[in-house]
Design an enzyme around this catalytic site. Structure first.
Site, short mmCIF file in Angstrom:
data_model
loop_
_atom_site.label_atom_id
_atom_site.label_comp_id
_atom_site.label_asym_id
_atom_site.label_seq_id
_atom_site.Cartn_x
_atom_site.Cartn_y
_atom_site.Cartn_z
CG ASP A 1 -7.44 -14.54 43.37
OD1 ASP A 1 -7.46 -13.94 44.47
OD2 ASP A 1 -6.85 -14.10 42.37
CG ASP B 1 -7.83 -14.66 37.32
OD1 ASP B 1 -7.26 -15.62 36.77
OD2 ASP B 1 -7.24 -13.87 38.07
N GLY C 1 -2.05 -9.22 34.27
CA GLY C 1 -1.77 -9.87 35.54
C GLY C 1 -0.30 -10.26 35.60
CB ALA C 2 1.62 -12.01 38.21
CE LYS D 1 -4.86 -15.74 31.70
NZ LYS D 1 -5.47 -16.52 32.79
CE LYS E 1 2.49 -7.49 29.09
NZ LYS E 1 3.46 -6.79 28.20
CG ASN F 1 -10.23 -12.40 39.93
OD1 ASN F 1 -9.63 -11.72 39.10
ND2 ASN F 1 -9.60 -13.12 40.84
#
Length: 357
Positions: free
Chosen positions: A155, A174, A40-41, A58, A44, A160
């Site tokens: 989100d 997420d 993701g932004a 993560k 990882k 997700n």
């Protein structure tokens, strides 16, 4: 739902003075990092092992500037603090975390891939209606649990939502954008992914990054409706529009995907969940009940689907498994690999966490 109380204020104080509870503190010496399975932004995600258990690891990027570092540390603290206290069978199991030498969240490893990938692999075919509604019920129950703890996800989308190895159960992941809901504090606007974002999150004026707006947990009900529509049709919602065009059409033209040619009960769920007025949308306890009512009429448990679908699992009972955040996806190169070869392939691939950092 009332969540702007002393409990919420205590929560934010705990985040500001973040110290990881020892029972959730993992020892990086026991972490072994394997292939990357998601990105993701801000983080990882890797397949890995922790004390001989297959896990998802993560690793959060710290950022380049002091401002970025502070912001990501606060986000990590909030995420871990929330997720260590919510437990449910439809939330990915939280195993532990550490913030030295880097910020790490460890979760159970889900092998069934994302709901997005599952839907894409089925197209142009649609899901069996009972499967689609069963998945929707899993999602609604996860959201009911979060909201009962005063947490907004912000989100909710197929990326997700992950499937168990047998691809029969959906789990929500997420929590990077999730936060505690309060009745008084302004919250960040335009948070989430435009195509699934509630209209009240979209602004009529250009907002500076981080600008605040008033909204509540009903933003998740809207996103759920778009996900449910996608489950029922196996098509991209607002097809032919970009993400930004979809958000603009929903917010300013009250455009919604078509709810025609569906059973009356499902049409009612969709249209009530994506109403323009957030206060008119049902809460997730009501959504769960509406889905159960549909299944009771159209798919009696004794003949069609497992009885688990018809049990009430969120009535403030002892939760089942802690939730967490990860952006995992099944590895394309391992699909179809025989179990024995998969084990051999993985065994020599994992590196000691300290070798990576």
């Amino acid at each position: 739902m009332e969540s702007g109380n002393a409990k919420g204020n205590d929560f934010f104080s705990a985040v500001d003075e973040f110290q990881l509870d020892l029972k959730w503190l993992i020892d990086p010496k026991h972490l072994f990092v394997g292939p990357r399975i998601g990105e993701g932004a801000h983080a990882k995600v890797y397949e890995g092992k922790y004390k001989n258990q297959n896990v998802a690891i993560k690793i959060v990027h710290k950022g380049e500037t002091p401002e970025e570092v502070a912001k990501r540390e606060a986000r990590f603290a909030r995420e871990v603090a929330m997720l260590s206290r919510v437990q449910h069978k439809n939330l990915v199991k939280f195993i532990g975390a550490c913030n030295e030498p880097v910020m790490v969240v460890v979760t159970e490893l889900l092998q069934g891939g994302s709901l997005r990938k599952y839907l894409l692999n089925m197209r142009p075919r649609s899901l069996d209606m009972r499967v689609a509604v069963g998945f929707a019920l899993d999602i609604a129950r996860a959201m009911e649990c979060l909201h009962s703890h005063g947490i907004i996800h912000r989100d909710l989308k197929p990326e997700n939502l992950l499937l168990t190895a047998d691809q029969k159960t959906v789990k929500l992941v997420d929590f990077g954008l999730a936060r505690e809901e309060t009745l008084t504090e302004m919250m960040t606007a335009e948070t989430g992914t435009y195509r699934w974002m509630a209209p009240e999150l979209y602004s009529t004026v250009t907002l500076r990054h981080g600008d605040k707006k008033h909204y509540n947990h009903k933003v998740d009900a809207y996103s759920f409706a778009i996900v449910l529509w996608e489950l029922l049709h196996n098509k991209m919602p607002f097809e032919g529009m970009s993400n930004l065009q979809a958000a603009y059409a929903a917010a300013f033209k009250n455009v919604r995907p078509s709810a025609e040619n569906l059973p009356e009960e499902l049409t009612l769920i969709l249209t009530s969940c994506w109403k323009e007025d957030p206060d008119s949308r049902p809460n997730f306890s009501q959504i769960v009940q509406m889905l159960l009512d549909y299944l009771t009429i159209h798919a009696p448990p004794e003949t069609t689907i497992p009885s688990r679908v018809f049990t009430s699992e969120n009535a403030i009972l002892p939760p089942e498994s802690p939730g967490t955040s990860s952006l995992m996806a099944i590895r394309d190169d391992l699909v179809g690999t025989p179990k024995g070869k998969l084990e051999n392939k993985s065994r020599g691939f994992f590196l000691c966490f300290n070798q990576c950092y």
